[in-house]
Design an enzyme around this catalytic site. Sequence first.
Site, PDB file in Angstrom:
ATOM      1  N   LYS A 156       0.782  -1.354  -0.002  1.00 34.12           N
ATOM      2  CA  LYS A 156      -0.104  -0.022   0.090  1.00 34.12           C
ATOM      3  C   LYS A 156       0.995   1.240   0.007  1.00 34.12           C
ATOM      4  O   LYS A 156       0.549   2.221  -0.771  1.00 34.12           O
ATOM      5  CB  LYS A 156      -0.999   0.123   1.291  1.00 34.12           C
ATOM      6  CG  LYS A 156      -1.941  -1.014   1.190  1.00 34.12           C
ATOM      7  CD  LYS A 156      -3.094  -1.283   1.992  1.00 34.12           C
ATOM      8  CE  LYS A 156      -3.844  -2.280   2.161  1.00 34.12           C
ATOM      9  NZ  LYS A 156      -4.526  -2.726   0.740  1.00 34.12           N
TER      10      LYS A 156
ATOM     11  N   GLU B 116      -0.321  -1.298   7.041  1.00 33.36           N
ATOM     12  CA  GLU B 116       0.705  -2.757   6.754  1.00 33.36           C
ATOM     13  C   GLU B 116       1.849  -2.715   7.482  1.00 33.36           C
ATOM     14  O   GLU B 116       2.630  -3.314   7.130  1.00 33.36           O
ATOM     15  CB  GLU B 116       0.964  -2.776   5.376  1.00 33.36           C
ATOM     16  CG  GLU B 116      -0.515  -3.365   4.697  1.00 33.36           C
ATOM     17  CD  GLU B 116      -0.331  -3.889   3.328  1.00 33.36           C
ATOM     18  OE1 GLU B 116      -1.162  -4.468   2.686  1.00 33.36           O
ATOM     19  OE2 GLU B 116       0.507  -3.259   2.365  1.00 33.36           O
TER      20      GLU B 116
ATOM     21  N   THR C 241     -14.530   5.373   0.676  1.00 27.91           N
ATOM     22  CA  THR C 241     -14.498   5.090  -0.651  1.00 27.91           C
ATOM     23  C   THR C 241     -15.504   3.934  -1.136  1.00 27.91           C
ATOM     24  O   THR C 241     -15.928   2.776   0.003  1.00 27.91           O
ATOM     25  CB  THR C 241     -13.214   4.476  -1.130  1.00 27.91           C
ATOM     26  OG1 THR C 241     -12.667   3.434  -0.410  1.00 27.91           O
ATOM     27  CG2 THR C 241     -12.196   5.607  -1.156  1.00 27.91           C
TER      28      THR C 241
ATOM     29  N   ASP D 137      -5.437   2.500  -3.277  1.00 26.08           N
ATOM     30  CA  ASP D 137      -4.126   3.486  -3.055  1.00 26.08           C
ATOM     31  C   ASP D 137      -4.243   4.538  -4.123  1.00 26.08           C
ATOM     32  O   ASP D 137      -3.499   5.466  -3.636  1.00 26.08           O
ATOM     33  CB  ASP D 137      -2.902   2.617  -3.338  1.00 26.08           C
ATOM     34  CG  ASP D 137      -3.118   1.127  -2.309  1.00 26.08           C
ATOM     35  OD1 ASP D 137      -3.406   1.617  -1.152  1.00 26.08           O
ATOM     36  OD2 ASP D 137      -2.497   0.345  -2.905  1.00 26.08           O
TER      37      ASP D 137
HETATM   38  O1  RIB Z   1      -3.830  -2.053  -1.818  1.00 26.89           O
HETATM   39  C1  RIB Z   1      -3.264  -3.282  -2.559  1.00 26.89           C
HETATM   40  C2  RIB Z   1      -2.018  -3.838  -2.178  1.00 26.89           C
HETATM   41  O2  RIB Z   1      -2.428  -4.602  -0.908  1.00 26.89           O
HETATM   42  C3  RIB Z   1      -1.365  -4.612  -2.822  1.00 26.89           C
HETATM   43  O3  RIB Z   1      -0.436  -4.183  -3.797  1.00 26.89           O
HETATM   44  C4  RIB Z   1      -0.795  -5.705  -1.700  1.00 26.89           C
HETATM   45  O4  RIB Z   1       0.840  -5.532  -1.749  1.00 26.89           O
HETATM   46  C5  RIB Z   1      -1.449  -5.407  -0.570  1.00 26.89           C
HETATM   47  O5  RIB Z   1      -0.587  -4.529   0.415  1.00 26.89           O
END
Ligand code: RIB
Length: 303
Positions: free
Chosen positions: A40, A139, A213, A245
């Site tokens: 992300k 993350e 969203t 993203d």
């Molecule tokens: O938001 C999409 C992303 O979520 C992916 O690219 C994957 O790596 C996860 O982190």
Amino acid sequence: MTRIVVVGSINIDLVTLADRFPAPGETLLAQRFLTVAGGKGANQAVAAARLGAEVSLIGAVGDDTFGRQLWQGLREEGVDLSHTKQLAEGDTGSASITVAGGENQILVVPGANAQVTPAQVTRARSLIARADAVLVQMEIPLDTVEATVRLGHQLGVPVILNPAPAQPLPSAWLQLASYVTPNQHELAILLDADPQEDFRALMQRVPCPVVLTRGREGAWYRRHGEPIHQTGYAVDVVDSTGAGDTFNAALAVFLAEGLPQAVRKACAAAALSVGKLGAQAGMPSLVDVETWLTSLTPPDRFS
Ligand code: RIB
């Protein structure tokens, strides 16, 4: 030039394209497999750079081939990595992604992302102080997310907290964020609420400005306490991975134009991003977004 700092994850995405998702215990023959850049944080950094921003990423990669490949790819996109760590050992983060019918299922192994520290954010204080906006997702360790939100608040720099993957967050932090950007599912988890509850009612319970969203149905935000809907754009979806993203990156890049315009352009950028397989493959440039919005007939308007 708009300056964006992203604090977040860097992953290698192992993507399988299938006709449908397998049931538990089932083996299916699929159509395609590819290994592409993701995570992300990295996705938001690349999307913002393609939209014309000067972007710095605070993150970490492991001591492996994937880490070196992702590092090189980010540099080629023009992302500044002076605050990203190349760890002396350990694996780069990874995501196993199945795409079927434009939807996805994702399993993330954090790897090096688990070592993105509050100290890294503190060391980037002067960089953050000069930024027009900061983007952070979940993350990476939560204490690093908290450090980012607190530092941005202290410095008076807008922080967009993208609560993905979602977990309940202390209200005290949410109060410090300038915007929180969940999808409908993440909003319920964030508030520890019933997912069946009306999302407009849930939005009222978030203690900071919220931009929700809703995929092809666009986005919702509050203005003077009232929920406002920005309609989505109808496009053919190959892969929605990375659409959120792209939305967050565009929101940050266009924030200075005011929230209605930023949300409109973020919906357009996200719609353009879903036409190709892989999180970063379809991310548009600034010219792509402006040209596409101008070409719409009848012209879209705020609703
Ligand atoms: O938001 C999409 C992303 O979520 C992916 O690219 C994957 O790596 C996860 O982190």
